[in-house]
Motif scaffolding. Structure first.
Motif, short mmCIF file in Angstrom:
data_model
loop_
_atom_site.label_atom_id
_atom_site.label_comp_id
_atom_site.label_asym_id
_atom_site.label_seq_id
_atom_site.Cartn_x
_atom_site.Cartn_y
_atom_site.Cartn_z
N ILE A 448 -2.76 12.48 78.31
CA ILE A 448 -1.97 13.72 78.38
C ILE A 448 -1.09 13.71 79.63
O ILE A 448 -1.57 13.51 80.75
CB ILE A 448 -2.88 14.96 78.40
N SER A 449 0.22 13.93 79.41
CA SER A 449 1.17 14.13 80.51
C SER A 449 1.74 15.53 80.39
O SER A 449 1.95 16.03 79.28
CB SER A 449 2.31 13.11 80.46
N ILE A 450 2.00 16.16 81.52
CA ILE A 450 2.54 17.52 81.53
C ILE A 450 3.81 17.53 82.37
O ILE A 450 3.82 17.05 83.51
CB ILE A 450 1.51 18.52 82.11
N TRP A 451 4.89 18.07 81.79
CA TRP A 451 6.17 18.18 82.50
C TRP A 451 6.43 19.66 82.73
O TRP A 451 6.78 20.39 81.81
CB TRP A 451 7.28 17.55 81.68
N ASN A 452 6.20 20.14 83.94
CA ASN A 452 6.34 21.55 84.27
C ASN A 452 7.79 21.88 84.64
O ASN A 452 8.31 21.39 85.65
CB ASN A 452 5.41 21.91 85.43
N LEU A 453 8.44 22.73 83.82
CA LEU A 453 9.86 23.02 84.01
C LEU A 453 10.15 24.52 84.12
O LEU A 453 11.29 24.93 83.93
CB LEU A 453 10.67 22.44 82.85
N ARG A 454 9.13 25.31 84.42
CA ARG A 454 9.41 26.74 84.56
C ARG A 454 10.43 26.95 85.69
O ARG A 454 10.28 26.44 86.79
CB ARG A 454 8.12 27.50 84.90
N GLY A 455 11.50 27.68 85.37
CA GLY A 455 12.56 27.93 86.34
C GLY A 455 13.53 26.79 86.50
O GLY A 455 14.50 26.90 87.25
N LYS A 456 13.29 25.69 85.79
CA LYS A 456 14.16 24.53 85.93
C LYS A 456 14.66 24.01 84.59
O LYS A 456 15.27 22.95 84.52
CB LYS A 456 13.41 23.40 86.65
N SER A 457 14.38 24.76 83.53
CA SER A 457 14.76 24.28 82.20
C SER A 457 16.26 24.32 82.02
O SER A 457 16.97 25.12 82.64
CB SER A 457 14.07 25.10 81.11
N LEU A 458 16.75 23.47 81.14
CA LEU A 458 18.17 23.37 80.80
C LEU A 458 18.35 23.64 79.32
O LEU A 458 17.39 23.56 78.55
CB LEU A 458 18.68 21.95 81.11
N PRO A 459 19.56 23.96 78.88
CA PRO A 459 19.80 24.02 77.44
C PRO A 459 19.40 22.70 76.79
O PRO A 459 19.51 21.64 77.39
CB PRO A 459 21.31 24.26 77.34
N MET A 460 18.95 22.77 75.54
CA MET A 460 18.35 21.61 74.89
C MET A 460 19.30 20.43 74.82
O MET A 460 18.86 19.27 74.90
CB MET A 460 17.86 21.99 73.49
N ASP A 461 20.61 20.68 74.67
CA ASP A 461 21.53 19.55 74.59
C ASP A 461 21.63 18.80 75.90
O ASP A 461 21.98 17.62 75.92
CB ASP A 461 22.92 20.02 74.13
N GLN A 462 21.30 19.47 77.02
CA GLN A 462 21.26 18.79 78.31
C GLN A 462 19.86 18.27 78.64
O GLN A 462 19.71 17.26 79.32
CB GLN A 462 21.74 19.73 79.42
N LEU A 463 18.85 18.99 78.14
CA LEU A 463 17.47 18.57 78.41
C LEU A 463 17.11 17.31 77.62
O LEU A 463 16.39 16.44 78.14
CB LEU A 463 16.50 19.71 78.04
N ALA A 464 17.62 17.19 76.39
CA ALA A 464 17.23 16.07 75.53
C ALA A 464 17.45 14.71 76.18
O ALA A 464 16.54 13.88 76.21
CB ALA A 464 17.96 16.15 74.19
N PRO A 465 18.66 14.41 76.75
CA PRO A 465 18.82 13.09 77.36
C PRO A 465 17.92 12.86 78.56
O PRO A 465 17.46 11.74 78.81
CB PRO A 465 20.31 13.05 77.74
N LYS A 466 17.65 13.92 79.33
CA LYS A 466 16.75 13.78 80.48
C LYS A 466 15.31 13.52 80.01
O LYS A 466 14.58 12.73 80.60
CB LYS A 466 16.81 15.05 81.34
N LEU A 467 14.92 14.22 78.94
CA LEU A 467 13.60 14.02 78.36
C LEU A 467 13.45 12.60 77.84
O LEU A 467 12.44 11.93 78.10
CB LEU A 467 13.39 15.04 77.24
N ILE A 468 14.47 12.14 77.12
CA ILE A 468 14.42 10.78 76.57
C ILE A 468 14.30 9.75 77.68
O ILE A 468 13.52 8.80 77.58
CB ILE A 468 15.67 10.53 75.70
N ARG A 469 15.07 9.95 78.74
CA ARG A 469 15.04 8.97 79.85
C ARG A 469 13.66 8.91 80.50
O ARG A 469 13.17 7.83 80.85
CB ARG A 469 16.09 9.34 80.89
#
Length: 697
Positions: A448-469
């Motif tokens: 299990i890995s947890i990516w905590n992004l409360r207060g730092k989330s981006l719109p999904m079209d910008q989050l997706a490439p960061k998530l993939i990387r």
């Protein structure tokens, strides 16, 4: 240099100096100078253009910037150039300052078809001799392709001499020229005189001659004198001729005529086929954008529809301005525009089923048996306080440990939980609390890995490439995003915007070859009368896009007979009850699963205690109210139909029969609506498509 500003050195990585005009290259230097950057930044960037870079040139220009008195060029020029090439700055939605150097690259540019560094120069054969016969033939063909017989043609064969303000040299420039002759008149002169000079007037063979490629009104040569917006000019003075020709051809531009200028450039007269000036501007802007993105350094001063281009059939300083090609590439601007949109779409080619029939590909293995396959998408929907996040944490644990989730076996593997809502400490404690409540040893907690992004989330079209990387090469079987309202881009009620939003989940699935699981809330109001796939808030795309939809509805356990709850495995007074339904694409629908939410976990109602439970009282009351409204509306329609029938039957003197058209007129609705009422309220029947007969008197 202000440290709060964007790092322009990093932004420059998205601008290729090879694609820049001289003016754009100079503006980059001026912007860096204005923003306080050192000269070597400009020089290092400029060196990426091996053909035009000259050591010492940047330093020489830089030293002159201190006395520059033109329009102020700032760092905004560089960021705009980068945006034109697909770069976008990362934006914080709380209006805080953008971190130094914070940026993301947009999706690969679908309009970039050609890599200029791999373009091989096309062969160009410039004739050593350009006989008069060929000169006349070239000009005749050019005029026939671009103009109709009655079109007025503007051309220039005379020049005036003046001093170039830049370097002090004497130069020759075109005059206003001629604009009062039609295409037919010029063609007649060419065919009868057999010489270009005799047909259009004596030429200055040092300067050559020019022609306007769009028809005029015979009264002037300005944009408002243009009568048809058929063509635009593509030209570059800053590229090797062979590469110009190669890129123009590889882009399949709808070129009506390609002319060698007798100098450093090729003039491509390109179909625009616009209906008016506004459409012309829009299409030319798109055309210039595409050629620029594909390595053709276009001269942007040539956009006007009344612009002069080099006339074929004449000599210029000993070199021929000759017609190189006609009608190449696509036939029209529209056809080319459609081709551009599809040629680089990265879509797979259609497959022939008969070639695959006996060798079908393997289905993706199940991640959640009977619900979800690996690499697919799942949505969990439910009202507030249904414990959706806890259900997702239970799913994380089930996948990590290879244990069942609400009775459904899970494949074991690594999982990433993207936490968008809880603070870090609360999220971590929840995982530990759920493990303990399940009485599950954390044997495989490393999964299990947890990516905590409360207060730092981006719109999904910008989050997706960061998530993939971050997730690539980690081998995750599933990525769980909780909740999606934090990353929605656009209006959640807009089908097209939500389709684009959901496409980001597809990208994650495809790139990482893992399942994506996410949760969303119900819309407001009563949900019991709706199908499970219609309960999620916003556009129906939410429910129709995922491969599996899991929906939670609350049950009213308090109304059950206490004797029926005797022996229940939970303290009913401290729990809420839920019914889990599934709408599945890959598997048959499963029997609804009843759950107790015994904080912090959901427990399957193994004993069937909730089998007789109904939905909570608030929803049941809402359903009763809705049913009463429907019944009242039906009764009102029936009474209107009866009244209209009686009036129409009396008017026609028919026995128990009436004209259906007259019934519609009386009810002030269409005949089609009356027929629909008859299907809903079958108290009459239609005979011969004309009359309505009373079934029950």
């Amino acid at each position: 240099m202000e440290q709060k500003k964007l790092n322009l050195k990093e932004v420059l990585e998205y601008i290729d100096p090879v694609d820049c005009s001289y003016e754009e290259w100079l503006n980059v230097g001026l912007a860096l100078h204005h923003e306080g950057y050192p000269m070597f930044i400009w020089e290092e960037w400029s060196a990426n253009d091996g053909e035009r870079f000259h050591p010492g040139e940047c330093e020489s220009k830089w030293n002159s910037f201190g006395s520059y008195t033109g329009k102020q060029i700032t760092g905004a020029t560089i960021t705009q150039m980068a945006k034109d090439n697909g770069w976008t700055s990362s934006r914080q939605w709380d209006n805080t300052a953008i971190p130094f150097g914070a940026m993301v690259m947009a999706n690969p540019d679908p309009y970039k078809i050609i890599d200029k560094t791999w373009v091989e120069s096309a062969d160009i054969e410039i004739p050593k001799h350009y006989p008069e016969e060929q000169r006349v033939a070239d000009l005749i063909k050019y005029l026939e392709i671009l103009f109709d017989q009655e079109d007025y043609v503007g051309y220039v064969n005379t020049v005036y001499t003046h001093i170039d303000s830049k370097d002090g040299h004497e130069i020759k420039s075109p005059t206003k020229g001629s604009f009062g002759r039609t295409q037919n008149q010029i063609l007649d002169a060419l065919r009868s005189n057999k010489k270009v000079d005799d047909a259009i007037g004596t030429l200055d063979e040092e300067a050559g001659a020019w022609i306007r490629f769009n028809a005029l009104d015979g009264k002037g040569v300005k944009n408002n004198n243009v009568t048809s917006y058929k063509f635009a000019l593509i030209e570059s003075d800053e590229m090797e001729l062979g590469k110009q020709k190669a890129i123009l051809e590889q882009l399949e531009l709808p070129i009506a005529a390609m002319v060698y200028s007798g100098g450093k450039s090729i003039h491509a007269i390109v179909h625009i086929d616009a209906n008016d000036y506004n459409e012309y501007r829009t299409r030319v802007d798109f055309l210039y954008k595409i050629v620029q993105k594909n390595g053709f350094t276009v001269d942007k001063q040539n956009k006007n529809p009344s612009r002069l281009s080099r006339m074929p059939g004449v000599m210029r300083a000993g070199k021929p301005q000759f017609l190189m090609a006609t009608n190449i590439g696509k036939e029209s601007f529209k056809e080319w525009e459609e081709w551009i949109a599809t040629v680089n779409d990265d879509l797979p080619e259609p497959e022939e089923l008969d070639a695959l029939w006996d060798n079908m590909p393997d289905l993706a293995p199940s991640l959640i048996d009977g619900i979800l396959r690996e690499g697919h998408k799942m949505l969990i929907a439910g009202p507030s306080k249904a414990g959706k996040s806890f259900a997702l944490i239970q799913l994380c644990i089930s996948i990590a440990e290879g244990k069942p989730w609400f009775g459904f076996d899970c494949a074991q593997g690594k999982v990433l939980y993207v936490n968008l809502e809880l603070d870090r400490a609360s999220c971590l404690h929840r995982f530990k609390d759920v493990y303990e409540a399940l009485d599950q040893r954390p044997t495989n907690i490393a999964n299990i890995s947890i990516w905590n992004l409360r207060g730092k989330s981006l719109p999904m079209d910008q989050l997706a490439p960061k998530l993939i990387r971050r997730a690539e090469k980690k081998g995750y079987k599933a990525i769980i995003i909780d909740p999606i309202y934090k990353v929605i881009t656009g209006d959640e009620n807009s089908a097209d915007q939500m389709a684009n939003f959901c496409n980001q989940f597809d990208k994650v699935c495809t790139e990482l070859k893992c399942a994506v699981i996410y949760c969303h809330h119900h819309s407001k109001g009563n949900q019991t009368a709706k199908r499970s796939m219609d309960r999620a808030s916003g556009s129906g795309v939410f429910a129709r896009d995922p491969d599996a939809l899991i929906d939670l509805l609350e049950l009213e356990a308090d109304n059950l007979d206490e004797s029926k709850l005797a022996g229940a495995p939970v303290d009913v007074s401290q729990c809420t009850a839920w019914r889990m339904e599934g709408t599945l694409r890959e598997f048959p629908r499963f029997k609804p699963v009843d759950l107790w939410f015994d904080y912090p976990i959901h427990r399957v109602d193994e004993g069937g205690f909730l089998s007789m439970a109904e939905f909570d009282s608030a929803q049941a009351k809402g359903l009763d109210k809705m049913n009463k409204r429907k019944q009242a509306a039906k009764e009102k329609k029936q009474q209107q139909l009866v009244d209209a029938f009686n009036i129409a039957a009396a008017e026609s003197n028919f026995s128990n029969r009436a004209d259906i058209k007259r019934v519609a007129e009386i009810m002030k609705v269409s005949e089609r609506t009356v027929r629909n009422y008859l299907k809903e309220i079958p108290i009459y029947k239609v005979e011969l498509g004309e009359l309505v007969e009373r079934v029950n008197g």
